[in-house]
Scaffold this motif. Structure first.
Motif, PDB file in Angstrom:
ATOM      1  N   LYS A 131      40.826  30.270  45.909  1.00 28.01           N
ATOM      2  CA  LYS A 131      41.780  31.584  45.082  1.00 28.01           C
ATOM      3  C   LYS A 131      40.797  30.716  43.640  1.00 28.01           C
ATOM      4  O   LYS A 131      40.683  32.397  43.108  1.00 28.01           O
ATOM      5  CB  LYS A 131      43.169  31.334  44.593  1.00 28.01           C
ATOM      6  N   THR A 132      40.898  29.920  42.570  1.00 23.31           N
ATOM      7  CA  THR A 132      40.136  29.412  41.703  1.00 23.31           C
ATOM      8  C   THR A 132      38.388  29.888  41.682  1.00 23.31           C
ATOM      9  O   THR A 132      37.731  30.282  40.933  1.00 23.31           O
ATOM     10  CB  THR A 132      40.129  27.869  41.665  1.00 23.31           C
ATOM     11  N   GLN A 133      38.287  29.347  42.878  1.00 21.52           N
ATOM     12  CA  GLN A 133      36.542  29.950  42.956  1.00 21.52           C
ATOM     13  C   GLN A 133      36.271  31.422  42.883  1.00 21.52           C
ATOM     14  O   GLN A 133      35.635  31.803  42.009  1.00 21.52           O
ATOM     15  CB  GLN A 133      35.687  29.654  44.242  1.00 21.52           C
ATOM     16  N   SER A 134      37.038  31.604  43.667  1.00 21.63           N
ATOM     17  CA  SER A 134      36.998  33.681  43.657  1.00 21.63           C
ATOM     18  C   SER A 134      37.011  33.812  41.745  1.00 21.63           C
ATOM     19  O   SER A 134      36.416  35.083  42.040  1.00 21.63           O
ATOM     20  CB  SER A 134      38.168  33.871  44.615  1.00 21.63           C
ATOM     21  N   ALA A 135      37.646  33.059  41.090  1.00 25.29           N
ATOM     22  CA  ALA A 135      37.846  33.963  39.969  1.00 25.29           C
ATOM     23  C   ALA A 135      36.267  33.835  39.317  1.00 25.29           C
ATOM     24  O   ALA A 135      36.122  34.833  38.117  1.00 25.29           O
ATOM     25  CB  ALA A 135      39.060  33.035  38.906  1.00 25.29           C
ATOM     26  N   LEU A 136      35.622  33.435  40.168  1.00 27.36           N
ATOM     27  CA  LEU A 136      33.876  33.630  38.929  1.00 27.36           C
ATOM     28  C   LEU A 136      33.143  34.630  39.534  1.00 27.36           C
ATOM     29  O   LEU A 136      32.037  35.251  39.521  1.00 27.36           O
ATOM     30  CB  LEU A 136      33.384  32.272  38.416  1.00 27.36           C
ATOM     31  N   LEU A 137      33.933  35.628  40.703  1.00 28.78           N
ATOM     32  CA  LEU A 137      32.713  36.330  41.638  1.00 28.78           C
ATOM     33  C   LEU A 137      33.175  38.009  40.923  1.00 28.78           C
ATOM     34  O   LEU A 137      31.057  38.769  40.541  1.00 28.78           O
ATOM     35  CB  LEU A 137      33.794  37.282  42.774  1.00 28.78           C
ATOM     36  N   GLU A 138      33.602  38.140  40.026  1.00 32.92           N
ATOM     37  CA  GLU A 138      33.490  39.817  39.060  1.00 32.92           C
ATOM     38  C   GLU A 138      32.471  39.031  38.217  1.00 32.92           C
ATOM     39  O   GLU A 138      31.461  39.939  37.424  1.00 32.92           O
ATOM     40  CB  GLU A 138      34.550  40.265  38.379  1.00 32.92           C
ATOM     41  N   ALA A 139      32.636  36.974  37.041  1.00 33.31           N
ATOM     42  CA  ALA A 139      31.891  37.116  36.326  1.00 33.31           C
ATOM     43  C   ALA A 139      30.129  36.945  36.924  1.00 33.31           C
ATOM     44  O   ALA A 139      29.429  37.870  35.499  1.00 33.31           O
ATOM     45  CB  ALA A 139      32.601  35.997  36.214  1.00 33.31           C
ATOM     46  N   MET A 140      30.180  36.849  37.747  1.00 27.35           N
ATOM     47  CA  MET A 140      28.615  36.226  38.107  1.00 27.35           C
ATOM     48  C   MET A 140      28.127  37.803  38.371  1.00 27.35           C
ATOM     49  O   MET A 140      26.759  37.729  38.230  1.00 27.35           O
ATOM     50  CB  MET A 140      28.664  35.151  39.666  1.00 27.35           C
ATOM     51  N   GLU A 141      28.239  38.372  39.076  1.00 30.41           N
ATOM     52  CA  GLU A 141      28.328  39.508  39.930  1.00 30.41           C
ATOM     53  C   GLU A 141      27.736  40.540  38.371  1.00 30.41           C
ATOM     54  O   GLU A 141      27.051  40.874  38.362  1.00 30.41           O
ATOM     55  CB  GLU A 141      28.720  40.546  40.746  1.00 30.41           C
ATOM     56  N   GLU A 142      28.618  40.644  37.865  1.00 32.76           N
ATOM     57  CA  GLU A 142      29.261  42.342  36.503  1.00 32.76           C
ATOM     58  C   GLU A 142      28.700  41.759  35.096  1.00 32.76           C
ATOM     59  O   GLU A 142      28.802  42.381  34.586  1.00 32.76           O
ATOM     60  CB  GLU A 142      30.075  42.985  37.364  1.00 32.76           C
ATOM     61  N   ARG A 143      29.200  40.266  34.790  1.00 36.58           N
ATOM     62  CA  ARG A 143      28.515  39.390  33.584  1.00 36.58           C
ATOM     63  C   ARG A 143      30.049  40.453  32.348  1.00 36.58           C
ATOM     64  O   ARG A 143      29.988  40.928  31.726  1.00 36.58           O
ATOM     65  CB  ARG A 143      27.793  39.975  33.191  1.00 36.58           C
ATOM     66  N   GLN A 144      30.906  40.538  33.652  1.00 36.71           N
ATOM     67  CA  GLN A 144      32.430  41.622  32.699  1.00 36.71           C
ATOM     68  C   GLN A 144      33.537  40.219  33.272  1.00 36.71           C
ATOM     69  O   GLN A 144      33.201  39.636  34.562  1.00 36.71           O
ATOM     70  CB  GLN A 144      32.710  42.328  33.231  1.00 36.71           C
ATOM     71  N   VAL A 145      34.682  40.180  32.900  1.00 34.70           N
ATOM     72  CA  VAL A 145      36.069  39.863  33.127  1.00 34.70           C
ATOM     73  C   VAL A 145      37.421  40.507  33.034  1.00 34.70           C
ATOM     74  O   VAL A 145      37.492  41.460  32.041  1.00 34.70           O
ATOM     75  CB  VAL A 145      35.630  38.374  32.492  1.00 34.70           C
ATOM     76  N   SER A 146      37.967  40.823  34.217  1.00 38.10           N
ATOM     77  CA  SER A 146      39.268  41.552  33.817  1.00 38.10           C
ATOM     78  C   SER A 146      40.547  40.884  34.092  1.00 38.10           C
ATOM     79  O   SER A 146      39.974  40.708  35.458  1.00 38.10           O
ATOM     80  CB  SER A 146      38.623  43.248  35.301  1.00 38.10           C
ATOM     81  N   VAL A 147      40.950  40.870  32.958  1.00 43.00           N
ATOM     82  CA  VAL A 147      42.541  40.852  32.910  1.00 43.00           C
ATOM     83  C   VAL A 147      43.443  41.381  32.063  1.00 43.00           C
ATOM     84  O   VAL A 147      43.505  42.211  31.391  1.00 43.00           O
ATOM     85  CB  VAL A 147      42.274  39.227  31.912  1.00 43.00           C
ATOM     86  N   ASP A 148      44.256  41.475  33.365  1.00 42.78           N
ATOM     87  CA  ASP A 148      45.971  42.271  33.283  1.00 42.78           C
ATOM     88  C   ASP A 148      45.293  44.176  32.414  1.00 42.78           C
ATOM     89  O   ASP A 148      46.047  44.420  31.019  1.00 42.78           O
ATOM     90  CB  ASP A 148      46.739  41.810  31.839  1.00 42.78           C
ATOM     91  N   GLY A 149      44.384  44.385  33.028  1.00 44.40           N
ATOM     92  CA  GLY A 149      44.371  45.593  32.811  1.00 44.40           C
ATOM     93  C   GLY A 149      43.357  46.310  31.919  1.00 44.40           C
ATOM     94  O   GLY A 149      42.640  47.272  31.861  1.00 44.40           O
ATOM     95  N   GLY A 150      42.626  44.906  30.838  1.00 47.64           N
ATOM     96  CA  GLY A 150      41.458  45.193  30.225  1.00 47.64           C
ATOM     97  C   GLY A 150      39.965  44.457  30.559  1.00 47.64           C
ATOM     98  O   GLY A 150      40.166  43.445  31.962  1.00 47.64           O
ATOM     99  N   THR A 151      38.797  45.163  30.424  1.00 50.20           N
ATOM    100  CA  THR A 151      37.586  44.773  30.768  1.00 50.20           C
ATOM    101  C   THR A 151      36.999  43.863  29.785  1.00 50.20           C
ATOM    102  O   THR A 151      37.195  44.515  28.318  1.00 50.20           O
ATOM    103  CB  THR A 151      37.077  45.921  31.413  1.00 50.20           C
ATOM    104  N   TYR A 152      36.281  42.747  29.820  1.00 50.73           N
ATOM    105  CA  TYR A 152      36.010  42.067  28.505  1.00 50.73           C
ATOM    106  C   TYR A 152      33.802  40.849  29.149  1.00 50.73           C
ATOM    107  O   TYR A 152      34.611  40.772  29.872  1.00 50.73           O
ATOM    108  CB  TYR A 152      36.406  40.978  28.211  1.00 50.73           C
ATOM    109  N   PRO A 153      33.450  41.859  28.602  1.00 49.70           N
ATOM    110  CA  PRO A 153      31.643  41.551  28.574  1.00 49.70           C
ATOM    111  C   PRO A 153      32.305  40.419  28.270  1.00 49.70           C
ATOM    112  O   PRO A 153      32.342  39.740  27.613  1.00 49.70           O
ATOM    113  CB  PRO A 153      31.338  42.823  27.888  1.00 49.70           C
TER     114      PRO A 153
END
Length: 334
Positions: A131-153
């Motif tokens: 589960k923690t490893q998967s936290a990197l999936l979006e960051a590695m592919e899309e160069r962004q992080v989505s948390v609580d409905g917000g997207t941060y480049p």
């Protein structure tokens, strides 16, 4: 050695940019090799992944210099550095960040996690839960992080350099297939030769050589190097060659999960970076050949029948990739 012509559109300015890129690459390699002795190919592959804007997975047993390579590369280039020590109790929010309620403003504020840096070192990534490893999936592919409905480049450039121990070792989890596919390349450090190990004993008696590494290129220069790599010419024949190798992995009788289209794309991108490091403005089939195993092997899964014939799955897959490369016709004259 296969020879390929330079595209006709290439002019003097591009040649000067290529020469400067190759010279800067040599400085980075020399800086890292002050710490990493006798591992030239691994250092070059690490730089290739950085310049191709990919992510690097360094795998081997403890104590052979995985983290030292990651830290040395990070310190040799300008930009921000973050290190995450992956442990079983690490939470996804420790990686990506978390929204915190601000009593003064009566609003939630986002507190960035460790992933918000130019170079993120993930140490022993497979000791954390899937589960923690998967936290990197979006960051590695899309160069962004989505948390609580917000997207941060995330910052640009952004690269994850992760180390992992072999999955047979105690306290490790296998990386999910989706995450392995997001790493552009995998390298194994291996043990140093005797001479390099003796030199290491003398050089590190009193000081840690990594403390002496200073950035040899700043962040603006690194961005220009990345732009130069993107401009490297790849002929249609070389692209078809890369596709033929990737498609062959999907049809091989010893492989049950072949290379994805993302793998083909990253193989060509890495080949462009390798060409630029060598001072060329065009990709050769030799660049594809040299990178096929580091870029493709960690993504492939062997069949149970093939594993039954050979215990070591990683070596088996590498042999399959080498066999496919040897059997694929090499383009020429284009």
């Amino acid at each position: 050695m296969t020879t390929m012509p330079t595209p006709a559109a290439t002019g003097q300015t591009a040649s000067l940019a290529t020469a400067a890129l190759a010279e800067a690459s040599e400085r980075i390699i020399a800086s890292v090799e002050r710490v990493i002795d006798g591992k030239h190919e691994q250092v070059v592959t690490a730089l290739t992944v950085l310049l191709a804007e990919g992510h690097l997975l360094i795998e081997d047993v403890p104590g052979v210099g995985k983290t030292m390579l990651a830290r040395s590369l990070a310190r040799a280039v300008g930009g921000t550095i973050s290190r995450i020590q992956f442990t079983p109790d690490l939470l996804p929010s420790d990686v990506t960040g978390v929204s915190v309620f601000n009593q003064a403003t009566r609003e939630f504020e986002f507190k960035p996690g460790a992933v918000f840096a130019n170079i993120v070192i993930g140490d022993e990534i497979n000791r954390a839960s899937p589960k923690t490893q998967s936290a990197l999936l979006e960051a590695m592919e899309e160069r962004q992080v989505s948390v609580d409905g917000g997207t941060y480049p995330l910052a640009r450039p952004f690269i994850v350099v992760a180390t992992q121990n072999p999955i047979e070792m105690e306290g490790t989890y296998a990386l999910p297939e989706a995450q392995r596919d997001r790493f552009m390349a995998r390298v194994a450090m291996g043990y140093p030769d005797a001479a390099s190990e003796v030199d290491m004993l003398g050089a590190r008696d009193l000081v840690n050589p990594i403390d002496a590494i200073e950035p040899v290129v700043d962040l603006d220069t690194l961005r220009q190097m990345l732009a130069g790599v993107r401009a490297v010419f790849t002929s249609a024949a070389v692209k078809q060659y890369a596709v033929a190798i990737a498609r062959a992995t999907r049809d091989d009788q010893d492989i049950r999960l072949g290379a994805s289209p993302r793998a083909t794309l990253q193989l060509v991108r890495a080949a462009k970076a390798r060409a630029a490091i060598a001072g060329r403005e065009f990709v050769l089939p030799d660049d594809i050949d040299a990178l096929a195993v580091p870029v493709l092997a960690h993504r492939l899964l062997p069949t149970s029948r093939a594993l039954g014939r050979r215990h070591e799955g990683t070596a088996l897959v590498a042999d399959v990739v080498e066999r496919i490369v040897a059997a694929t016709p090499v383009p020429s004259g284009h």
